[in-house]
Design a protein around this motif. Structure first.
Motif, PDB file in Angstrom:
ATOM      1  N   ILE A  52       0.497  -9.701   4.274  1.00 45.00           N
ATOM      2  CA  ILE A  52       1.438  -9.499   3.178  1.00 45.00           C
ATOM      3  C   ILE A  52       2.737 -10.268   3.424  1.00 45.00           C
ATOM      4  O   ILE A  52       3.720 -10.078   2.724  1.00 45.00           O
ATOM      5  CB  ILE A  52       1.748  -7.998   3.000  1.00 45.00           C
ATOM      6  CG1 ILE A  52       2.129  -7.380   4.348  1.00 45.00           C
ATOM      7  CG2 ILE A  52       0.556  -7.290   2.384  1.00 45.00           C
ATOM      8  CD1 ILE A  52       2.676  -5.987   4.239  1.00 45.00           C
ATOM      9  N   CYS A  83       4.969 -10.080   5.848  1.00 41.76           N
ATOM     10  CA  CYS A  83       6.125  -9.252   6.196  1.00 41.76           C
ATOM     11  C   CYS A  83       6.888  -9.799   7.388  1.00 41.76           C
ATOM     12  O   CYS A  83       8.000  -9.347   7.668  1.00 41.76           O
ATOM     13  CB  CYS A  83       5.690  -7.823   6.480  1.00 41.76           C
ATOM     14  SG  CYS A  83       4.789  -7.613   8.027  1.00 41.76           S
ATOM     15  N   GLU A  84       6.295 -10.737   8.107  1.00 45.35           N
ATOM     16  CA  GLU A  84       6.960 -11.398   9.238  1.00 45.35           C
ATOM     17  C   GLU A  84       7.154 -10.483  10.451  1.00 45.35           C
ATOM     18  O   GLU A  84       7.937 -10.804  11.340  1.00 45.35           O
ATOM     19  CB  GLU A  84       8.332 -11.954   8.842  1.00 45.35           C
ATOM     20  CG  GLU A  84       8.234 -13.041   7.801  1.00 45.35           C
ATOM     21  CD  GLU A  84       9.592 -13.652   7.504  1.00 45.35           C
ATOM     22  OE1 GLU A  84      10.422 -13.727   8.423  1.00 45.35           O
ATOM     23  OE2 GLU A  84       9.813 -14.062   6.368  1.00 45.35           O
ATOM     24  N   LEU A  85       6.495  -9.354  10.487  1.00 41.14           N
ATOM     25  CA  LEU A  85       6.672  -8.512  11.665  1.00 41.14           C
ATOM     26  C   LEU A  85       6.030  -9.155  12.890  1.00 41.14           C
ATOM     27  O   LEU A  85       6.494  -8.983  14.013  1.00 41.14           O
ATOM     28  CB  LEU A  85       6.072  -7.126  11.433  1.00 41.14           C
ATOM     29  CG  LEU A  85       6.829  -6.241  10.442  1.00 41.14           C
ATOM     30  CD1 LEU A  85       6.220  -4.860  10.381  1.00 41.14           C
ATOM     31  CD2 LEU A  85       8.286  -6.127  10.828  1.00 41.14           C
ATOM     32  N   GLU A 108       6.052 -14.197  -3.865  1.00 38.22           N
ATOM     33  CA  GLU A 108       5.658 -13.069  -4.701  1.00 38.22           C
ATOM     34  C   GLU A 108       4.300 -13.334  -5.340  1.00 38.22           C
ATOM     35  O   GLU A 108       4.054 -14.421  -5.855  1.00 38.22           O
ATOM     36  CB  GLU A 108       6.721 -12.831  -5.775  1.00 38.22           C
ATOM     37  CG  GLU A 108       6.460 -11.549  -6.546  1.00 38.22           C
ATOM     38  CD  GLU A 108       7.665 -11.119  -7.362  1.00 38.22           C
ATOM     39  OE1 GLU A 108       8.627 -11.891  -7.467  1.00 38.22           O
ATOM     40  OE2 GLU A 108       7.627  -9.995  -7.902  1.00 38.22           O
ATOM     41  N   GLU A 122       2.858  -6.707  -3.731  1.00 35.80           N
ATOM     42  CA  GLU A 122       3.801  -7.641  -4.343  1.00 35.80           C
ATOM     43  C   GLU A 122       3.961  -8.944  -3.577  1.00 35.80           C
ATOM     44  O   GLU A 122       4.355  -9.948  -4.122  1.00 35.80           O
ATOM     45  CB  GLU A 122       5.182  -6.980  -4.429  1.00 35.80           C
ATOM     46  CG  GLU A 122       5.218  -5.712  -5.246  1.00 35.80           C
ATOM     47  CD  GLU A 122       6.533  -4.980  -5.047  1.00 35.80           C
ATOM     48  OE1 GLU A 122       7.361  -5.028  -5.950  1.00 35.80           O
ATOM     49  OE2 GLU A 122       6.737  -4.367  -3.983  1.00 35.80           O
ATOM     50  N   ARG A 123       3.694  -8.906  -2.288  1.00 37.28           N
ATOM     51  CA  ARG A 123       4.121  -9.997  -1.426  1.00 37.28           C
ATOM     52  C   ARG A 123       2.946 -10.611  -0.690  1.00 37.28           C
ATOM     53  O   ARG A 123       2.012  -9.892  -0.317  1.00 37.28           O
ATOM     54  CB  ARG A 123       5.121  -9.399  -0.421  1.00 37.28           C
ATOM     55  CG  ARG A 123       5.726 -10.327   0.552  1.00 37.28           C
ATOM     56  CD  ARG A 123       6.818  -9.568   1.300  1.00 37.28           C
ATOM     57  NE  ARG A 123       7.386 -10.390   2.359  1.00 37.28           N
ATOM     58  CZ  ARG A 123       8.654 -10.354   2.719  1.00 37.28           C
ATOM     59  NH1 ARG A 123       9.491  -9.539   2.134  1.00 37.28           N
ATOM     60  NH2 ARG A 123       9.102 -11.123   3.687  1.00 37.28           N
ATOM     61  N   VAL A 164      -5.904   5.623  -0.354  1.00 41.44           N
ATOM     62  CA  VAL A 164      -4.507   5.969  -0.582  1.00 41.44           C
ATOM     63  C   VAL A 164      -3.862   4.860  -1.403  1.00 41.44           C
ATOM     64  O   VAL A 164      -3.874   3.711  -0.995  1.00 41.44           O
ATOM     65  CB  VAL A 164      -3.749   6.119   0.759  1.00 41.44           C
ATOM     66  CG1 VAL A 164      -2.318   6.507   0.480  1.00 41.44           C
ATOM     67  CG2 VAL A 164      -4.435   7.154   1.607  1.00 41.44           C
ATOM     68  N   PRO A 165      -3.333   5.191  -2.572  1.00 40.41           N
ATOM     69  CA  PRO A 165      -2.736   4.125  -3.395  1.00 40.41           C
ATOM     70  C   PRO A 165      -1.340   3.763  -2.912  1.00 40.41           C
ATOM     71  O   PRO A 165      -0.371   3.935  -3.621  1.00 40.41           O
ATOM     72  CB  PRO A 165      -2.712   4.750  -4.791  1.00 40.41           C
ATOM     73  CG  PRO A 165      -2.604   6.215  -4.526  1.00 40.41           C
ATOM     74  CD  PRO A 165      -3.250   6.496  -3.209  1.00 40.41           C
ATOM     75  N   THR A 166      -1.240   3.300  -1.696  1.00 37.33           N
ATOM     76  CA  THR A 166       0.069   2.853  -1.215  1.00 37.33           C
ATOM     77  C   THR A 166       0.297   1.437  -1.716  1.00 37.33           C
ATOM     78  O   THR A 166      -0.599   0.794  -2.235  1.00 37.33           O
ATOM     79  CB  THR A 166       0.123   2.864   0.320  1.00 37.33           C
ATOM     80  OG1 THR A 166      -0.885   1.967   0.782  1.00 37.33           O
ATOM     81  CG2 THR A 166      -0.136   4.221   0.876  1.00 37.33           C
ATOM     82  N   VAL A 167       1.492   0.975  -1.505  1.00 33.66           N
ATOM     83  CA  VAL A 167       1.814  -0.370  -1.963  1.00 33.66           C
ATOM     84  C   VAL A 167       1.015  -1.387  -1.184  1.00 33.66           C
ATOM     85  O   VAL A 167       0.651  -2.444  -1.670  1.00 33.66           O
ATOM     86  CB  VAL A 167       3.298  -0.664  -1.705  1.00 33.66           C
ATOM     87  CG1 VAL A 167       3.684  -1.922  -2.429  1.00 33.66           C
ATOM     88  CG2 VAL A 167       4.139   0.499  -2.086  1.00 33.66           C
TER      89      VAL A 167
END
Lengths: 210, 647
Positions: free
Chosen positions: A53, A55-57, A73, A84-85, A198-201
């Motif tokens: 996604i 997130c760059e973690l 996006e 979204e990402r 689970v409808p998480t993002v």
């Protein structure tokens, strides 16, 4: 003295009948451990969406700073990853990488893992910076022509790399090894305690495939 | 802690308008009316806050700052409790820890926990305080979260994520208290409460860009910064907003050598931590790849790339040739309101002392009768006036953040703000201001002469101080440093005024003048491209510094690549005369040394002695020695030239 010589010769005679353990690398290769930390693989969900996604973690966790991520996006009509990402660019400098696996540990979506490949040598420095196209798992669900299927399977997608150097081809022995690893043992949504419904993002697309 | 409290208790203090308060055993005396939160900050004790904001009135809705105060039956919000004498506050006891854990658990009940894809991740108060004070686990199942709409565009600049909102009201209060526009409301009740605009209308404000900075979480985000970068990837460069002359302090945040956003940097004397949208979202302008990258020397129809050294040598030789053949007065020198003080200081010296031409300007329009009095009122001093007269719409259009300062004076200090049309007669202004004692008159520099007449009329009503909005990031500096045809540095009157910018260009176009030395880019010339083109094509010699390809770079006989604002160090002077530093945050587009060095070398080749190395800091020292007002201003102070200020 004679006893020792006899003992040694007996061992030699015993081993004469067995196969040698020497492997004729590179023509022959041994499978590596499933937990081997080799070149990275960017995984997909079962429906073909990228897990990453952007997130760059991984880049934040990287102790040597060899990962570069540029996020963008998603177009909701043609998403590249759920949510979204997504990562528009994903590059790893393999020369700098120390294969510690912190990136895989930091990843919130299990998108990056370290794979079995260890032959990272190249004749040109710039080619050791691998791009998203090279890292990304190919997906058998894609229709023919939509995206050329990888010649060897997951984690070894050479798309866009052939023209750089036609000589760079994963060996046949690898193909079998990598296919086994990634299609049978690679994590799927739902494994590793990630709830699928689970409808998480992070994973709305994952629910739809079920 | 207790040991400190016992031994450190001060003896009885006289009544000095201060109260003694103890926070976690630390004794301190604070002015009466100080909030417990501010007292704790002064004592170096951190209290987590969401709804409290240094620029807004307390509301105490988020309950995050609850602390234990002795003799109070219940925990009190530190952000809304005034410190009293002898108050004993505790933040480090289990009761407060439990309150904080409970509050954070509540705030995170329906929070989507999508930090990995949230633009605020890494600089989010909810994230930080959860790590620092949170319980570490949630007893609420993740599957039962209430979901709201994500990524709702509130306008072309702002995106709202209703799930992430913690209902601190900061955005609602920002519109109530800071801009007075009241565009955001809270809708529904209870768990369904959400931040929204009335009737789902788009935001109209000119100051929307402050919302994501006011928001303590990632609910309000910039659309132009959406998924662009992580805060830890950004390289911060403390600088000044280059969009107008107001001089708002910013952090230019760059990644991969491109500016990705402007973030505000609180300077209570100038911007009061607010930026306007025009300034904040102008950062993209500095990322263009269309740049002048190589020095070029042209003769007749031949054009060739040269080294900087050769370009400077050629510039010096050609300017000297023109001066010898046609006289120094045939050379015009144009500065720019986009250049730093150091560059303008050197250019002025080069023009008047080395070349010896009187024709120096930085813009096109004539500036007759300019005086230091028209820049006398400071931005923060606007709040001291009881009546503020704004002549025309121009001042607030040119420097939008001025509007917020006017509203603050109106709301907090009860000042009258009177907006008159730009051609309102002096008599009208005097009638409008009747009853005033301390009048602030704010006008645009295009309306200077009229504003002077109005000021004279207002002088009969009360004391008048004037603020004139200049153009360009350093329009004020260019005037202070004498880049004007009729006044020298520090507004010293000149015996023989030279030609102004328009006359120089017309002179070049008609052939009465021969040479031009100009520092670019010059925003004043953009509107007059036709005249500029005629002038630079006809001129025998044009030595120009420019950053972007254009008319000047196409026809200049000696072209030297310039540095954009974020590529060089120096200082700029804002509309009230505040001298503020800018710093280099991006790598320059060309290998050319900075303008100050090139100008110093050029001056050296033309016979100047003792100009030093040309390093921006060295030039700054030179400038401070030369100009007493700038010497007094230092870095961050105001350069004042009025008689009272000098005396």
């Amino acid at each position: 003295m004679i006893k020792e010589i006899a003992k040694g010769l007996a061992f030699t005679l015993k081993k004469m009948g067995t196969h040698p353990i020497t492997v004729q690398y590179p023509e022959e290769q041994k499978p590596v451990s499933p937990r081997h930390r080799g070149r990275h693989i960017l995984h997909r969900y079962d429906n073909g969406l990228e897990r990453c996604i952007g997130c760059e973690l991984c880049a934040a966790a990287c102790p040597v700073g060899c990962i570069y991520v540029l996020a963008a996006e998603n177009d909701p009509k043609a998403p590249i990853s759920p949510g979204e990402r997504y990562a528009e660019r994903y590059e790893i400098n393999l020369m700098r990488c120390i294969y510690c696996g912190y990136c895989a540990e930091a990843c919130p979506t299990e998108a990056i893992t370290l794979g079995p490949r260890f032959e990272m040598a190249d004749y040109r420095r710039e080619r050791t910076v691998v791009t998203k196209a090279e890292l990304l798992e190919s997906w058998p669900g894609f229709a023919q022509g939509q995206r050329p299927p990888s010649p060897v399977g997951a984690g070894a997608d050479q798309t866009g790399r052939e023209d750089l150097d036609p000589g760079v081809r994963p060996r046949a022995a690898w193909a079998a090894q990598e296919n086994t690893l990634d299609h049978q043992t690679a994590p799927h949504p739902g494994d590793l305690g990630v709830p699928v419904d689970v409808p998480t993002v992070i994973e709305p697309g994952a629910g739809k495939t079920k | 802690m207790t040991a400190v409290a016992e031994t450190g208790t001060p003896p009885e203090q006289p009544d000095d308008g201060r109260v003694g308060i103890s926070i976690d055993g630390r004794e301190l005396r604070v002015p009466k009316g100080t909030l417990v939160l501010d007292a704790a900050t002064e004592a170096g004790i951190h209290i987590p806050i969401y709804c409290a904001h240094p620029k807004m009135d307390p509301v105490a809705v988020c309950r995050m700052c609850l602390v234990n105060i002795e003799k109070f039956p219940k925990p009190q919000p530190a952000c809304a409790t005034v410190a009293g004498d002898g108050m004993v506050v505790r933040t480090n006891i289990p009761e407060v820890t439990k309150i904080r854990e409970g509050m954070l658990e509540f705030l995170l009940l329906n929070h989507p926990l999508d930090c990995p894809v949230c633009d605020r991740g890494g600089e989010c108060d909810l994230q930080d305080f959860t790590f620092r004070y949170g319980p570490g686990i949630s007893r609420f199942p993740i599957t039962e979260k209430v979901h709201f709409k994500k990524a709702v565009p509130l306008s072309e600049h702002i995106e709202l994520d209703q799930e992430r909102c913690i209902l601190c009201w900061r955005c609602v209060r920002y519109y109530d208290e800071i801009t007075g526009e009241k565009e955001i409301v809270l809708q529904q009740r209870g768990v369904d409460t959400l931040v929204s605009t009335f009737d789902d209308r788009q935001l109209q404000s000119k100051f929307q860009g402050n919302l994501p900075e006011v928001c303590p979480v990632g609910a309000l985000t910039h659309r132009k910064y959406r998924f662009v970068s992580r805060p830890w990837d950004l390289q911060r460069t403390a600088s000044v907003c280059p969009e107008c002359s107001y001089g708002c302090n910013i952090n230019a945040d760059s990644r991969d050598f491109e500016v990705r956003r402007f973030a505000s940097r609180d300077n209570p004397l100038v911007d009061d931590m607010w930026l306007c949208d025009r300034g904040r979202y102008s950062f993209d302008r500095w990322n263009t790849s269309e740049r002048v990258r190589r020095p070029v020397v042209r003769s007749d129809d031949e054009s060739r790339d040269v080294t900087v050294a050769e370009a400077i040598t050629q510039a010096a030789r050609r300017l000297r040739e023109i001066a010898e053949e046609y006289g120094a007065a045939s050379i015009g020198v144009l500065g720019s309101s986009a250049s730093t003080n150091e560059e303008l200081f050197l250019l002025e010296r080069l023009a008047r002392q080395v070349i010896g031409t009187p024709h120096v300007d930085h813009q096109l329009e004539p500036f007759d009768g300019i005086s230091a009095a028209e820049h006398e009122l400071g931005i923060a001093e606007i709040e001291e006036c009881d009546t503020l007269i704004v002549l025309g719409a121009d001042p607030e259009e040119q420097a939008p953040v001025l509007t917020l300062r006017l509203y603050k004076a109106e709301r907090k200090k009860g000042a009258r703000v009177i907006r008159l049309s730009s051609d309102a007669t002096a008599a009208d202004a005097a009638i409008a201001a009747s009853g005033a004692t301390r009048i602030g008159l704010i006008a645009d520099e295009t309306n200077r002469a009229h504003a002077a007449a109005v000021a004279t009329a207002l002088g009969a009503v009360g004391s008048v101080r004037r603020l004139t909005i200049t153009r360009g990031i350093n329009g004020r500096g260019a005037k202070d440093l004498g880049l004007l045809p009729n006044v020298g540095p520090a507004y010293a009157a000149l015996a023989e005024p030279g030609k102004n910018g328009r006359q120089i260009l017309e002179g070049l176009a008609s052939g009465t003048m021969r040479g031009l030395l100009m520092l670019g880019p010059n925003p004043a010339l953009e509107a007059e491209s036709e005249l500029l083109e005629r002038a630079v094509r006809k001129a025998a010699c044009v030595v120009a510094f420019d950053t972007r390809p254009g008319i000047v770079s196409r026809y200049a006989t000696v072209l030297i690549p310039g540095h954009a604002v974020f590529e060089k160090a120096g200082s700029v002077t804002n509309v009230e005369g505040r001298v503020q530093r800018i710093r280099a945050g991006l790598p320059p587009a060309s290998a050319t040394p900075v303008e100050t060095r090139v100008l110093t070398t050029l001056a050296g080749l033309m016979g100047a002695v003792g100009w030093g190395s040309g390093d921006p800091l060295a030039v700054n020292r030179l400038l401070r020695d030369e100009s007493p007002a700038y010497g007094r201003a230092g870095n961050g102070g105001r350069a004042l030239f009025t008689a009272e200020a000098v005396a």
